[in-house]
Motif scaffolding. Structure first.
Motif, short mmCIF file in Angstrom:
data_model
loop_
_atom_site.label_atom_id
_atom_site.label_comp_id
_atom_site.label_asym_id
_atom_site.label_seq_id
_atom_site.Cartn_x
_atom_site.Cartn_y
_atom_site.Cartn_z
N ASP A 242 40.81 47.29 54.48
CA ASP A 242 41.03 47.84 53.13
C ASP A 242 42.27 48.72 53.13
OD1 ASP A 242 40.64 50.05 50.97
OD2 ASP A 242 39.22 48.48 50.41
N LEU A 243 43.25 48.40 52.26
CA LEU A 243 44.49 49.17 52.22
C LEU A 243 44.27 50.59 51.73
CD1 LEU A 243 47.14 46.60 50.87
CD2 LEU A 243 46.87 47.45 53.20
N ASP A 244 43.35 50.77 50.78
CA ASP A 244 43.06 52.12 50.30
C ASP A 244 42.53 52.99 51.44
OD1 ASP A 244 43.81 51.74 47.64
OD2 ASP A 244 41.86 50.91 47.11
N ASP A 245 41.65 52.42 52.26
CA ASP A 245 41.11 53.18 53.39
C ASP A 245 42.20 53.46 54.42
OD1 ASP A 245 38.63 53.25 52.26
OD2 ASP A 245 37.78 51.65 53.49
N ALA A 246 43.10 52.50 54.64
CA ALA A 246 44.20 52.73 55.58
C ALA A 246 45.09 53.87 55.09
CB ALA A 246 45.02 51.45 55.74
N PHE A 247 45.41 53.87 53.81
CA PHE A 247 46.22 54.94 53.23
C PHE A 247 45.53 56.29 53.43
CE2 PHE A 247 47.70 57.70 49.84
CZ PHE A 247 49.05 57.45 49.77
N HIS A 248 44.24 56.33 53.16
CA HIS A 248 43.49 57.57 53.31
C HIS A 248 43.47 58.03 54.76
CE1 HIS A 248 40.33 60.55 52.57
NE2 HIS A 248 39.72 60.09 53.65
N ASN A 249 43.25 57.10 55.67
CA ASN A 249 43.17 57.46 57.08
C ASN A 249 44.49 58.04 57.62
OD1 ASN A 249 40.54 56.53 57.14
ND2 ASN A 249 41.07 54.54 58.03
N LEU A 250 45.60 57.52 57.11
CA LEU A 250 46.91 57.94 57.61
C LEU A 250 47.46 59.18 56.93
CD1 LEU A 250 48.54 54.41 57.93
CD2 LEU A 250 48.11 55.98 59.83
N THR A 251 46.89 59.55 55.81
CA THR A 251 47.47 60.65 55.03
C THR A 251 46.53 61.83 54.85
OG1 THR A 251 46.84 59.62 52.93
CG2 THR A 251 49.04 59.13 53.78
N THR A 252 45.45 61.84 55.59
CA THR A 252 44.55 63.00 55.60
C THR A 252 44.33 63.44 57.04
OG1 THR A 252 42.60 61.57 55.60
CG2 THR A 252 43.38 62.37 53.47
N SER A 253 44.16 64.72 57.21
CA SER A 253 43.97 65.27 58.56
C SER A 253 42.57 64.94 59.08
CB SER A 253 44.17 66.78 58.54
OG SER A 253 45.46 67.09 58.07
#
Length: 253
Positions: A242-253
């Motif tokens: 899931d691209l949304d999850d990838a974005f979240h994983n890479l942009t949150t601490s």
């Protein structure tokens, strides 16, 4: 946060770099808007530049175009250092900033004529290039209307037409679909596909579906640093599909 960046796609290594960020940093007092940003976009690539609001995308794009000077590092367009040789680099570059400045009292035609004259185009070349960008951006129905009266979608097209006027081989586009409705976004997507056949493009967007539909590669930035540089398939793996999850994983601490 760990750096999950895979190695950039090696399939395009034979092509020359047209957009280069080498250790770009921008400091405002103690605040770092961008820190040691390094990546390149090679000839013929369409690269999506992603990141949350305030991540440093617009700052990086402004440094790449020579609009602002980096505190550290080097920006090159088609091999030209944009601090030392900006005019030559700008001959290769079409830049559309977010909410790009337009002249609301002008029509699209008079604005394009103004920019063509400012670029020193001959009468014949000016006529030819205006006709071509009007066709690419589908502006024929609004050419004689005041820009202030146009919809957000048409204003974006006018901005794009100005960026394309001098036939650059590099495009840097900051949020070209911001504020557009689904039909207008579809039109921008179709335009990007056509342009990517002949140009090198760095495209900032928040719409992950657009990334999958258009991009050859993704560069993601968070808190002023590059956290991912690779293809869409590998980015999807980081989010377990899931691209949304990838974005979240890479942009949150």
């Amino acid at each position: 946060m760990s750096d999950n960046s895979p190695s950039p796609d090696t399939s395009v290594k034979a092509a020359r770099p047209m957009i280069e960020a080498e250790g770009l940093s921008k400091f405002y007092g103690p605040f770092a808007a961008a820190r040691d940003v390094t990546f390149s976009v090679r000839e013929g690539e369409l690269v999506a530049f992603l990141g949350p609001n305030g991540a440093g995308k617009s700052t990086t794009m402004k440094m790449l175009t020579g609009y602002i000077a980096p505190s550290e590092g080097t920006a090159r367009i088609a091999g030209h250092n944009m601090m030392e040789n900006r005019i030559e680099g700008s001959r290769h570059l079409g830049y559309l900033p977010e909410n790009g400045p337009l002249y609301p009292e002008m029509t699209p035609l008079t604005m394009l004529e103004f920019f063509a004259d400012a670029r020193g185009m001959s009468k014949t070349l000016k006529k030819d290039r205006i006709e071509k960008v009007v066709d690419i951006c589908d502006l024929s129905s609004v050419m004689y209307k005041a820009i202030s009266k146009l919809s957000k979608g048409f204003k974006q097209r006018v901005g794009m037409s100005q960026a394309l006027l001098h036939e650059p081989d590099v495009l840097i586009l900051d949020e070209p679909t911001a504020g557009l409705d689904p039909n207008q976004i579809r039109g921008v997507r179709e335009t990007m596909r056509r342009l990517s056949e002949t140009k090198t493009i760095l495209l900032s967007t928040h719409i992950l579906q657009e990334v999958e539909a258009m991009a050859d590669r993704v560069v993601m930035i968070n808190e002023g640093r590059v956290v991912y540089d690779g293809d869409v398939a590998k980015l999807r793996e980081i989010g377990s599909g899931d691209l949304d999850d990838a974005f979240h994983n890479l942009t949150t601490s």
